[in-house]
Design an enzyme around this catalytic site. Structure first.
Site, PDB file in Angstrom:
ATOM      1  N   ILE A  76      32.084  -4.692  11.449  1.00  0.00           N
ATOM      2  CA  ILE A  76      31.887  -3.702  10.389  1.00  0.00           C
ATOM      3  C   ILE A  76      32.706  -4.120   9.174  1.00  0.00           C
ATOM      4  O   ILE A  76      32.265  -3.978   8.043  1.00  0.00           O
ATOM      5  CB  ILE A  76      32.339  -2.297  10.869  1.00  0.00           C
ATOM      6  CG1 ILE A  76      31.675  -1.907  12.199  1.00  0.00           C
ATOM      7  CG2 ILE A  76      32.089  -1.248   9.792  1.00  0.00           C
ATOM      8  CD1 ILE A  76      30.208  -1.679  12.162  1.00  0.00           C
ATOM      9  N   LEU A  78      35.826  -2.959   8.363  1.00  0.00           N
ATOM     10  CA  LEU A  78      36.614  -1.845   7.840  1.00  0.00           C
ATOM     11  C   LEU A  78      35.961  -1.132   6.657  1.00  0.00           C
ATOM     12  O   LEU A  78      36.642  -0.677   5.744  1.00  0.00           O
ATOM     13  CB  LEU A  78      38.030  -2.309   7.455  1.00  0.00           C
ATOM     14  CG  LEU A  78      38.884  -2.887   8.590  1.00  0.00           C
ATOM     15  CD1 LEU A  78      40.277  -3.235   8.077  1.00  0.00           C
ATOM     16  CD2 LEU A  78      38.999  -1.920   9.765  1.00  0.00           C
ATOM     17  N   CYS A 135      42.388  -5.529  13.557  1.00  0.00           N
ATOM     18  CA  CYS A 135      40.961  -5.673  13.281  1.00  0.00           C
ATOM     19  C   CYS A 135      40.624  -7.163  13.205  1.00  0.00           C
ATOM     20  O   CYS A 135      41.215  -7.898  12.420  1.00  0.00           O
ATOM     21  CB  CYS A 135      40.579  -5.004  11.968  1.00  0.00           C
ATOM     22  SG  CYS A 135      38.828  -5.220  11.611  1.00  0.00           S
ATOM     23  N   LYS A 171      48.381  -0.014  17.025  1.00  0.00           N
ATOM     24  CA  LYS A 171      47.234  -0.499  17.801  1.00  0.00           C
ATOM     25  C   LYS A 171      47.269  -2.012  17.899  1.00  0.00           C
ATOM     26  O   LYS A 171      47.218  -2.717  16.898  1.00  0.00           O
ATOM     27  CB  LYS A 171      45.933  -0.052  17.143  1.00  0.00           C
ATOM     28  CG  LYS A 171      44.715  -0.433  17.964  1.00  0.00           C
ATOM     29  CD  LYS A 171      43.537   0.409  17.581  1.00  0.00           C
ATOM     30  CE  LYS A 171      42.337   0.087  18.430  1.00  0.00           C
ATOM     31  NZ  LYS A 171      41.188   0.901  18.036  1.00  0.00           N
ATOM     32  N   GLY A 223      33.215  -2.441  24.842  1.00  0.00           N
ATOM     33  CA  GLY A 223      32.302  -1.991  25.886  1.00  0.00           C
ATOM     34  C   GLY A 223      32.697  -2.482  27.268  1.00  0.00           C
ATOM     35  O   GLY A 223      33.703  -3.180  27.428  1.00  0.00           O
ATOM     36  N   GLY A 254      36.254  -0.461  27.070  1.00  0.00           N
ATOM     37  CA  GLY A 254      35.201  -0.427  28.077  1.00  0.00           C
ATOM     38  C   GLY A 254      35.134   0.807  28.941  1.00  0.00           C
ATOM     39  O   GLY A 254      34.453   0.802  29.963  1.00  0.00           O
TER      40      GLY A 254
HETATM   41  C1  LIG Z   1      31.547  -0.161  15.883  1.00  0.00           C
HETATM   42  C2  LIG Z   1      33.027  -0.206  16.122  1.00  0.00           C
HETATM   43  C3  LIG Z   1      33.911   0.029  15.065  1.00  0.00           C
HETATM   44  C4  LIG Z   1      35.291  -0.002  15.247  1.00  0.00           C
HETATM   45  N1  LIG Z   1      36.110   0.233  14.184  1.00  0.00           N
HETATM   46  C5  LIG Z   1      37.465   0.253  14.369  1.00  0.00           C
HETATM   47  C6  LIG Z   1      38.341   0.571  13.296  1.00  0.00           C
HETATM   48  O1  LIG Z   1      37.929   0.872  12.186  1.00  0.00           O
HETATM   49  N2  LIG Z   1      39.687   0.559  13.529  1.00  0.00           N
HETATM   50  C7  LIG Z   1      40.211   0.264  14.768  1.00  0.00           C
HETATM   51  O2  LIG Z   1      41.419   0.289  14.928  1.00  0.00           O
HETATM   52  N3  LIG Z   1      39.388  -0.028  15.801  1.00  0.00           N
HETATM   53  C8  LIG Z   1      38.031  -0.042  15.651  1.00  0.00           C
HETATM   54  N4  LIG Z   1      37.209  -0.332  16.717  1.00  0.00           N
HETATM   55  C9  LIG Z   1      37.791  -0.657  18.030  1.00  0.00           C
HETATM   56  C10 LIG Z   1      37.797   0.551  18.951  1.00  0.00           C
HETATM   57  O3  LIG Z   1      38.614   1.577  18.433  1.00  0.00           O
HETATM   58  C11 LIG Z   1      38.287   0.184  20.358  1.00  0.00           C
HETATM   59  O4  LIG Z   1      39.610  -0.317  20.277  1.00  0.00           O
HETATM   60  C12 LIG Z   1      37.442  -0.872  21.034  1.00  0.00           C
HETATM   61  O5  LIG Z   1      36.091  -0.676  20.702  1.00  0.00           O
HETATM   62  C13 LIG Z   1      37.582  -0.886  22.558  1.00  0.00           C
HETATM   63  O6  LIG Z   1      37.144   0.305  23.158  1.00  0.00           O
HETATM   64  P1  LIG Z   1      35.665   0.545  23.765  1.00  0.00           P
HETATM   65  O7  LIG Z   1      35.347  -0.580  24.655  1.00  0.00           O
HETATM   66  O8  LIG Z   1      35.751   1.874  24.465  1.00  0.00           O
HETATM   67  O9  LIG Z   1      34.739   0.599  22.589  1.00  0.00           O
HETATM   68  C14 LIG Z   1      35.810  -0.297  16.543  1.00  0.00           C
HETATM   69  C15 LIG Z   1      34.937  -0.522  17.600  1.00  0.00           C
HETATM   70  C16 LIG Z   1      33.556  -0.474  17.421  1.00  0.00           C
HETATM   71  C17 LIG Z   1      32.653  -0.726  18.585  1.00  0.00           C
END
Ligand SMILES: Cc1cc2nc3c(=O)[nH]c(=O)nc-3n(C[C@H](O)[C@H](O)[C@H](O)COP(=O)(O)O)c2cc1C
Ligand SMILES: Cc1cc2nc3c(=O)[nH]c(=O)nc-3n(C[C@H](O)[C@H](O)[C@H](O)COP(=O)(O)OP(=O)(O)OC[C@H]3O[C@@H](n4cnc5c(N)ncnc54)[C@H](O)[C@@H]3O)c2cc1C
Ligand code: FES
Lengths: 318, 325
Positions: A76, A78, A135, A171, A223, A254
């Site tokens: 994306i 940011l 990020c 983070k 995921g 995930g």
């Molecule tokens: C589409 C998308 C956008 C994300 N945008 C951010 C963000 O702006 N800032 C951030 O710290 N993490 C961002 N993340 C990371 C998530 O907060 C998370 O750390 C990561 O996806 C792992 O978790 P999950 O497997 O449950 O998605 C983003 C993840 C996804 C999939």
């Protein structure tokens, strides 16, 4: 067996009390009300917003996402409305969110992070700040800071000076040889809480065009595919650092089913973030919270805190 | 039947989330199918809006990935070794509301191209239940339109059937210029014995549309049926044969591959006709939360002055002239 109704899902995250241990992962649930009529917000422990930067950011060109086996790659970049519009248009919506709100902060330079954090720390409706130094999809800031323990130390110290009221969450990026190093740097510099992990730098290829699928070439993988690695990292940081330092961890990566969330708690997380799974089921927090209740009830436990870090390790036999 | 747990309560409060039961299905060709779904209280959808559908059975029941008292912990089924399983929901245009806008019935028209849509083709059988979120997006503007020229490439036609119907309901005149790679990949069946003009002049040759009195022109890239050539040429020819159309109240609507839509907008602009385009982007949330689905929109004539818009929530329908392709 404990009556399910008796179970108290509340957990403490530093100075904050969360109604459940399930939080939304930054960037996956927008600025606040995007899922308003699709999710039971009372089951959300804390709401984490999309990353906010000083100036508005357009973000990367499309395609920005592509699905891979059991995972999602995103770049994306940011994209966000910037601090000013955020304060004017998004913050007023927070009064409709029943849980604490934690705003994710990003920037190109330490100075930018500090400016944004200082401003947000003054806003009453905001309960915490999550420092996104992880990020993988931007050229400056982001993971370039988070993968270097010295830089982590510098930025967290700087933010510690300006963040007076809010919970300061850092983070972490998983794109390092040993996640313990940036974790230590963050805790030593005064982080109230760690969240891990952000996404893994990855590549998806279109073999017909012989080109990367994402316009940004690489993206961050999230995921179900990343869960085992994320669990390992949470466990490592918990046992080697946070347990002793008494710093809570928000574990993520995930999580899709209730059992996934329980695994993160056992590995040492106090709260669990759900991101990609929200796209599949926006009401995931409520479902996961129900499942944790069930798990605790079956075992005669009354609070999620009772299983945090309770992973039983085999005795070493060598 | 597993006993109901309090998830029922959790789900009751949710608007825009539906279980759609498949009550009708028609396989149009090897790759195209049309399904009718019944979902209580699904009403008010507009042409151009879409739904996002769970296209995998790892979460097939209402709260399918939650604990059910009589069973075990939920798990992802069919763990992906060779075949990819669709993780994210997939977007589909609302192809019809067969009982009207207030009926609880809606249709989807899809082409099986990958894991998600192939799963649909396999599993969306009569009686099956699908998890649906919608209607989403803005939809086409149809007010004060007297003549509408619909231009659809491939499965882009899915957005056009409902549009044609609503336009006809308000008394507009409608023609559809439908294009495909070849005869095999036409998204609709042709009526037996219908005469199809090889110059692209529309006729009542296509199912669904003929019942609405909408004439359809067919063109294929390889000329295997109808006019041979690109849709933009078909449109240009059609407009030159029907000069009466270049007046107010005429609108071009288009949905299909992006390169095609860009050309359609150009042809329409040459005749000073407004053109609404239905954009497509890879989506993750479909709800304006993740910023995945952007397209560029011009702020004015200056091409360097543009902003990203979200296809899922600012669109999917945009003024074609405003898009920076
Ligand atoms: C589409 C998308 C956008 C994300 N945008 C951010 C963000 O702006 N800032 C951030 O710290 N993490 C961002 N993340 C990371 C998530 O907060 C998370 O750390 C990561 O996806 C792992 O978790 P999950 O497997 O449950 O998605 C983003 C993840 C996804 C999939
Ligand atoms: C607003 C909107 C409305 C749509 N309406 C319909 C419809 O009514 N009927 C229909 O058959 N299809 C429609 N689509 C496209 C449909 O969503 C994709 O074909 C589907 O997601 C493919 O999923 P898959 O798992 O089968 O294939 P995948 O393996 O995911 O993809 C197969 C091919 O489709 C492309 N693709 C995947 N997802 C998308 C997407 N979201 N948009 C564009 N291309 C994509 C991939 O790049 C790949 O080339 C629509 C898309 C959008 C954005
Ligand atoms: S798909 Fe998430 S913002 Fe459009």
């Amino acid at each position: 067996m404990v009556e399910k109704e008796k179970i108290d899902l509340r957990v403490r995250l530093g100075s904050l009390e969360l109604a459940t241990p399930i939080v939304t992962a930054s960037g996956t649930s927008g600025y606040g009300l995007e899922y308003a009529d699709l999710a039971d917000f009372s089951a959300i422990g804390a709401f984490f917003t999309k990353s906010i930067t000083l100036e508005p950011r357009k973000g990367n060109p499309p395609p920005r996402v592509v699905e891979t086996r059991a995972g999602l790659l995103n770049a994306i970049g940011l994209a966000n409305v910037g601090l000013e519009v955020f304060l004017k248009e998004k913050v007023p919506q927070f009064k409709r969110i029943p849980s604490p709100v934690i705003v994710n902060v990003a920037g190109r330079t330490i100075d930018e992070y500090t400016q944004v954090a200082a401003k947000l720390d003054e806003v009453e409706q905001i309960n915490g700040l999550e420092l996104n130094i992880s990020c993988p999809n931007v050229k400056e800031g982001g993971q370039t800071i988070g993968t270097d323990a010295k830089q982590v130390s510098k930025i967290v110290s700087a933010l510690r000076q300006v963040v007076k009221r809010c919970l300061l969450v850092v983070k972490l990026s998983p794109n390092v040889t040993d996640i313990l190093e940036p974790a230590k740097a963050a805790v030593e510099a005064g982080a109230d809480c760690l969240s891990l992990v952000n996404t893994f730098t990855s590549l998806a290829i279109d073999i017909n065009k012989q080109q990367p699928i994402l316009a940004n070439i690489t993206g961050g993988l999230s995921g179900p595919a990343i869960k085992p690695i994320a669990l390992y990292m949470v466990h490592r940081v918990y046992t080697q650092l946070c347990k002793k330092a008494n710093v809570p961890i928000i574990g993520m990566g995930g999580v899709q089913f209730g059992s996934d969330a329980i695994e993160f708690l056992l590995a040492g997380a106090t709260a669990v973030g759900v991101g990609t799974a929200l796209f599949v089921e926006p009401n995931s927090p409520a479902i996961l919270a129900e499942d944790i209740k069930k798990y605790l009830a079956d075992r005669g436990l009354e609070s999620p805190a009772e299983i945090t870090g309770k992973l039983q390790l085999p005795e070493k036999t060598d | 039947m597993p006993p109901k747990n309090n998830l029922t309560r959790i789900f009751q409060s949710r608007r825009r989330h539906y279980r759609g039961r498949v009550v009708g299905r028609r396989d149009i060709s090897r790759e195209f199918a049309w399904i009718d779904l019944e979902a209580e209280q699904f009403t008010g959808a507009k042409p151009g809006q879409f739904v996002i559908v769970q296209c995998a059975d790892n979460t097939d029941q209402l709260a399918g990935h939650a604990w059910q008292d009589t069973t075990q912990w939920p798990r992802a089924k069919g763990v992906e070794l060779q075949d990819r399983v669709a993780l994210l929901r997939r977007p589909f245009s609302i192809a019809d509301m067969p009982h009207g806008r207030d009926g609880s019935r809606f249709s989807l028209h899809f082409r099986a191209v990958g894991p998600g849509t192939r799963w649909l083709a396999e599993n969306a059988r009569l009686g099956a239940e699908l998890q649906i979120i919608g209607p989403l997006g803005n939809g086409f503007k149809i007010k004060d339109v007297h003549q509408a020229i619909l231009v659809a490439g491939g499965i882009g036609a899915a957005a056009m059937s409902f549009l044609a119907k609503e336009l006809r309901n308000q008394g507009s005149e409608v023609v559809l210029l439908l294009g495909a790679k070849n005869r095999e990949l036409l998204p609709f069946s042709l009526i037996d014995g219908a005469v199809i003009d090889s110059e692209g002049e529309p006729s009542l040759c296509c199912e669904f549309f003929s019942e609405l009195g909408v004439r359809v022109s067919i063109s294929t890239d390889d000329g295997s049926v109808g006019k041979s050539g690109l849709l933009s040429e078909t449109l240009a020819d059609y407009l030159s044969r029907h000069r009466e159309l270049s007046q107010s109240g005429t609108v071009v609507y288009t949905c299909g591959p992006e390169a095609m839509m860009a050309k359609i907008v150009q042809v329409a602009a040459q005749q000073q006709l407004p053109c609404q385009v239905c954009m497509e982007r890879h989506m993750a949330c479909g709800l304006g939360a993740c910023q995945a689905c952007v397209c560029r929109q011009k702020q004015n004539q200056d091409e360097s002055d543009w902003v990203y818009k979200l296809v899922c929530s600012n669109g999917p329908v945009f003024d074609g002239q405003s898009i920076l392709w």
